[in-house]
Design a protein around this motif. Structure first.
Motif, PDB file in Angstrom:
ATOM      1  N   PRO A  22       9.672  12.994  11.019  1.00 54.72           N
ATOM      2  CA  PRO A  22      10.208  11.892  10.211  1.00 54.72           C
ATOM      3  C   PRO A  22      11.712  12.069  10.022  1.00 54.72           C
ATOM      4  O   PRO A  22      12.182  13.156   9.669  1.00 54.72           O
ATOM      5  CB  PRO A  22       9.468  12.016   8.881  1.00 54.72           C
ATOM      6  CG  PRO A  22       8.278  12.888   9.170  1.00 54.72           C
ATOM      7  CD  PRO A  22       8.717  13.809  10.263  1.00 54.72           C
ATOM      8  N   THR A  23      12.466  11.018  10.278  1.00 54.67           N
ATOM      9  CA  THR A  23      13.909  11.087  10.155  1.00 54.67           C
ATOM     10  C   THR A  23      14.428   9.763   9.617  1.00 54.67           C
ATOM     11  O   THR A  23      13.702   8.762   9.595  1.00 54.67           O
ATOM     12  CB  THR A  23      14.554  11.399  11.521  1.00 54.67           C
ATOM     13  OG1 THR A  23      15.959  11.580  11.363  1.00 54.67           O
ATOM     14  CG2 THR A  23      14.305  10.279  12.519  1.00 54.67           C
ATOM     15  N   ALA A  24      15.663   9.745   9.188  1.00 53.28           N
ATOM     16  CA  ALA A  24      16.237   8.513   8.642  1.00 53.28           C
ATOM     17  C   ALA A  24      16.349   7.464   9.754  1.00 53.28           C
ATOM     18  O   ALA A  24      17.080   7.672  10.716  1.00 53.28           O
ATOM     19  CB  ALA A  24      17.615   8.805   8.051  1.00 53.28           C
TER      20      ALA A  24
ATOM     21  N   LYS B 290      11.729   7.320   5.601  1.00 56.06           N
ATOM     22  CA  LYS B 290      11.672   8.059   6.859  1.00 56.06           C
ATOM     23  C   LYS B 290      10.733   7.369   7.846  1.00 56.06           C
ATOM     24  O   LYS B 290       9.739   6.759   7.456  1.00 56.06           O
ATOM     25  CB  LYS B 290      11.166   9.488   6.627  1.00 56.06           C
ATOM     26  CG  LYS B 290      11.980  10.312   5.642  1.00 56.06           C
ATOM     27  CD  LYS B 290      13.317  10.738   6.214  1.00 56.06           C
ATOM     28  CE  LYS B 290      14.060  11.654   5.238  1.00 56.06           C
ATOM     29  NZ  LYS B 290      15.390  12.041   5.762  1.00 56.06           N
TER      30      LYS B 290
ATOM     31  N   SER C 288      21.714   9.450   9.887  1.00 63.79           N
ATOM     32  CA  SER C 288      20.845   9.319  11.060  1.00 63.79           C
ATOM     33  C   SER C 288      21.587   9.391  12.378  1.00 63.79           C
ATOM     34  O   SER C 288      21.005   9.696  13.416  1.00 63.79           O
ATOM     35  CB  SER C 288      20.087   7.991  10.999  1.00 63.79           C
ATOM     36  OG  SER C 288      20.975   6.891  11.183  1.00 63.79           O
TER      37      SER C 288
END
Length: 394
Positions: A60-62, A174, A234
């Motif tokens: 999970p990432t921005a 996310k 991000s």
């Protein structure tokens, strides 16, 4: 190709697994591995959902503005169900009007048709348009974010949580690259009547003309979507798709260092998606792929067939595929033709695996009384039979 049957105990019955190595072509020269400067990436085939390449795809990432795809998907779903209409007018609050970042340039205390708001989100990436949509559907942006997270779970997006409708930086907002690819696939597949908006090159609102930020439009033939994203946290990301000769591929990545690098990486990964992979047909519908042991049958085994063509998308350098027949057996007679018996698991060298149901290719009748007596006597004397078998391979 000869195969050896492997038998193991499973839930009180024999479980049979028959493996074969399918050689597709003479060994090819080793191809250079696929790489990307993006921190997170995935390449997916649209039709099958097969993953052709991934790098940190479940982290999970921005997602920045790529998460606007979820905002749009929720609207598309309600349009398709009839809950909303493109002609519905949504009220613009002061919060939406004051929102920063990329904007559609909505005016406070006005009403805007939903169709125009969608273009403001899709083409112009308007944060203000997202908030207008969120507030008019759910009452508040926070409530709409809860709907987004709930829909993510419903649609199988396991690594996505939402704090807002825009992708504005928030530690609780996310998405993973796999989830964005799956969401992109859903939008293209389920809402074709609205998806065409993603291919629009520009949109003018309040006499302000804004161009679509998707760099693929001018770089890749057949590109028609979907969304770019960028924040300081991000980096630069893209969810892109293109169709060529009836084949559609989806590329999603995040974490490139600049707008220029995003554009070049988008073009390169999309070229790889089409040029480095081919579809190989392994079995045709009706092909016999092996056989199943039959207990108390007039014949000791029944042929196993597939009812559908089986193909895999493989890297051009791949020349081997492993196929495994899995069933609980021996199967008790009588066996009816077209009775489902287990499944065929097909796995590529890269680890991509798919499963297909297997069916009996013919009827096997049960032994009569005297046959059963003879079988019982033979079993007592020599023990159960474990024959070797042959499997048909392409």
């Amino acid at each position: 190709m000869p195969m050896r049957r492997v038998l193991t105990m499973f839930q009180g019955a024999w479980a049979a697994a028959v493996a074969a190595l399918i050689v597709l072509a003479p060994p090819a020269a080793a191809a250079a591995p696929i790489t990307t400067t993006a921190e997170y990436a995935i390449i997916m085939d649209h039709e099958t959902g097969a993953v052709l390449y991934e790098k940190n795809a479940d982290v999970p990432t921005a997602p920045a503005s790529m998460s606007k795809l979820m905002t749009v998907a929720i609207v598309f779903e309600r349009l398709k169900s009839g809950e909303l209409s493109l002609d519905d007018e949504f009220y613009v609050s002061e919060k939406a009007w004051r929102m920063g970042g990329s904007k559609m340039w909505v005016r406070v205390d006005t009403k805007i048709r939903l169709e125009d708001l969608l273009r403001g989100v899709i083409v112009q990436s308007g944060n203000d348009a997202c908030i207008v949509i969120a507030e008019n559907i759910a009452g508040s942006e926070e409530a709409f974010a809860e709907i987004m997270t709930r829909k993510a779970r419903e649609w199988g997006l396991k690594n996505s949580t939402f704090a807002n409708a825009t992708g504005w930086p928030d530690p609780n907002h996310k998405m993973s690259m796999r989830d964005i690819a799956l969401l992109s696939r859903k939008i293209i597949r389920d809402y074709p009547e609205y998806y065409a908006m993603f291919a629009e090159r520009e949109f003018t609102w309040e006499k302000i003309r804004q161009a679509n930020r998707n760099p693929l439009f001018d770089m890749v033939e057949g590109a028609d979507g979907l969304k770019t994203g960028h924040t300081e946290e991000s980096g630069y990301g893209l969810a892109g798709t293109a169709v060529r000769d009836g084949v559609r591929r989806i590329v999603v990545f995040n974490g490139t260092a600049s707008e220029k690098e995003r554009a070049s990486e988008a073009q390169r990964l999309m070229r790889i998606a089409f040029n480095d992979f081919v579809t190989k047909t392994l079995y045709q519908a009706g092909d016999v792929v092996g056989d199943a042991l039959v207990f108390k049958g007039v014949e000791k085994s029944a042929p196993l067939i597939v009812r559908e063509p089986i193909s895999m998308i493989l890297h051009r350098s791949a020349n081997k595929v492993r196929a495994k027949i899995v069933y609980e057996g021996p199967v008790a007679a009588p066996v009816a033709e077209n009775q489902q018996i287990g499944y065929l698991r097909v796995e590529t060298e890269a680890g991509e695996a798919r499963e297909y149901p297997l069916f009996a290719g013919k009827t096997v009748r049960e032994l009569g009384v005297f046959g059963k007596i003879a079988l019982a006597a033979k079993t007592l004397i020599v023990g159960p039979s474990q024959p070797e078998s042959e499997a048909a391979t392409p």
